[in-house]
Design a protein around this motif. Structure first.
Motif, mmCIF file in Angstrom:
data_model
loop_
_atom_site.group_PDB
_atom_site.id
_atom_site.type_symbol
_atom_site.label_atom_id
_atom_site.label_comp_id
_atom_site.label_asym_id
_atom_site.label_seq_id
_atom_site.Cartn_x
_atom_site.Cartn_y
_atom_site.Cartn_z
ATOM 1 N N ARG A 90 41.900 5.707 12.367
ATOM 2 C CA ARG A 90 41.019 5.373 13.134
ATOM 3 C C ARG A 90 40.545 6.788 14.014
ATOM 4 N NH1 ARG A 90 40.671 -0.107 14.761
ATOM 5 N NH2 ARG A 90 39.772 0.428 16.793
ATOM 6 N N ALA A 91 39.416 6.781 14.491
ATOM 7 C CA ALA A 91 39.001 7.931 15.113
ATOM 8 C C ALA A 91 39.376 8.303 16.643
ATOM 9 C CB ALA A 91 37.330 8.020 15.250
ATOM 10 N N GLU A 92 39.394 9.366 17.128
ATOM 11 C CA GLU A 92 40.206 9.679 18.322
ATOM 12 C C GLU A 92 39.084 9.079 19.287
ATOM 13 O OE1 GLU A 92 42.587 11.580 19.521
ATOM 14 O OE2 GLU A 92 43.043 11.922 17.461
#
Length: 385
Positions: free
Chosen positions: A241-243
């Motif tokens: 998951r992206a920041e």
């Protein structure tokens, strides 16, 4: 009125599809309940929303899931008031059902589902028999997180709770008005002349009293297993998951249940509970579910209750925060997978088929596959469900 505390009866109405299902062998024979003659397995997850029940069955083993309401309707039967589904997870038989919102609804429905003539601790499925030491009940839902002022304040208590965290209940503080009415037999909200009677009954069910609050400590091993599996699932999900889209942290803290979803105007009361009683979340149903478990234990029928709740906002602050549903839904999905993993791990000690037990032991702790395959829709999260 029947005094359910002094009577050995577990008083029931008929509010779910289960009483009708148990009389219909043609229908239950099409499900995993065939060998148990329609009785439910002792491993269950309950939640406030029927849509969440329907989403959860997507996590079951392929071909094992049945939404019982739909099956009964198909056979011109009584589908009951709430959604109930059964299936297996890595071979472990599980029932998932809707308890609706609030303590009064939860009391009616959970009481019925865990009754001795509805749920059995000795469950047969195919070549495997499960002899459980207890009925295991996990509530998965959402809650408001509770903090105790900002970091640096003399009243601050770690850990700080944030939206997208998941809190597993370590203890339940307080009872609901539904609980008080059930234990006192009184319908007068203002009548507290029966307070001594209620306190005595709660103590028999395992509650302690601290600073005027009844406190029920939950089974520590069960709660720790639940936390372990949810933490593993969330950490696996966060790898890709992206920041800004990361899931939060899993905590083990107390819970307090309120009878009104909107009873959060006096924030100081909640802050005091975090400071003095280690209460980290507030929702609406678990007080009643925990009390029913305590009542059953007092009657000699071992029931272990637990809860995992996705934090949707915090007190003080905004307990109804504007959230990214793709993130909060995944926290709830992780709580569901972690709950299934915990029930699966627990069930391994209850299996009588040795070869099956070894096979299932090899399947423990593989949440990555479930995350990759399961498509859970956006309706899984609802306020305080």
């Amino acid at each position: 009125a029947v005094d359910s505390m002094s009577s050995e009866q577990w008083v029931l109405g008929v509010h779910t599809l289960m009483p009708a299902l148990l009389k219909n062998s043609k229908v239950f024979s099409e499900t995993i309940l065939r060998d148990s003659k329609g009785m439910l397995p002792p491993y269950c997850i309950c939640m406030g929303d029927n849509r969440r029940v329907r989403a959860t069955v997507k996590l079951f083993d392929k071909g094992s899931a049945t939404i019982l309401n739909d099956l009964l309707l198909k056979n011109d039967g009584n589908p009951g008031r709430v959604c109930v589904a059964v299936g297996t997870y890595k071979g472990t038989p599980v029932v998932v059902f809707e308890h609706q919102m609030g303590g009064p609804a939860a009391e009616i429905l959970v009481r019925e589902m865990i009754a001795d003539d509805i749920m059995t601790k000795e469950f047969s499925h195919g070549n495997t028999k499960f002899k459980s030491d207890a009925k295991y009940v996990i509530r998965v839902g959402s809650a408001a997180g509770i903090n105790c002022r900002d970091a640096g304040s003399k009243d601050f208590r770690a850990p700080e709770i944030h939206a997208y965290d998941c809190v597993v209940a370590s203890h339940q503080v307080g009872i609901s008005c539904a609980d008080y009415s059930a234990l006192s037999g009184s319908v007068n909200t203002f009548d507290r002349s029966t307070k001594g009677k209620v306190e005595e009954q709660l103590k028999k069910m395992g509650y302690e009293f601290k600073n005027g609050w009844p406190v029920l400590r939950l089974d520590e091993k069960f709660s720790q297993q639940l936390k372990k599996h949810i933490k593993s699932t969330m950490e696996t999900e966060n790898k890709d998951r992206a920041e800004g889209k990361k899931l939060g942290t899993v905590h083990l803290l107390g819970n307090v249940s309120k009878d009104s979803l909107y009873a959060e105007n006096v924030e100081e009361d909640f802050i005091a509970l975090r400071r003095d009683a280690d209460v980290g979340i507030s929702e609406m149903e678990f007080a009643t579910i925990a009390r029913l478990g305590g009542h059953k234990n007092m009657l000699g029928d071992n029931v272990k209750t637990a809860m995992a709740a996705c934090v949707l906002g915090t007190i003080p602050g905004d307990s109804f925060a504007d959230l990214d549903k793709s993130v909060s839904n995944m926290v709830t999905k992780s709580a569901l997978i972690g709950s299934l993993e915990a029930l699966h791990e627990i069930s391994l000690a209850h299996r009588e088929n040795g070869s099956q037990k070894r096979k299932m032991m090899a399947a423990v702790c593989e949440p990555e596959k479930r995350l990759a395959k399961a498509a859970v829709n956006g309706s899984m999260i609802g306020p305080a469900a």
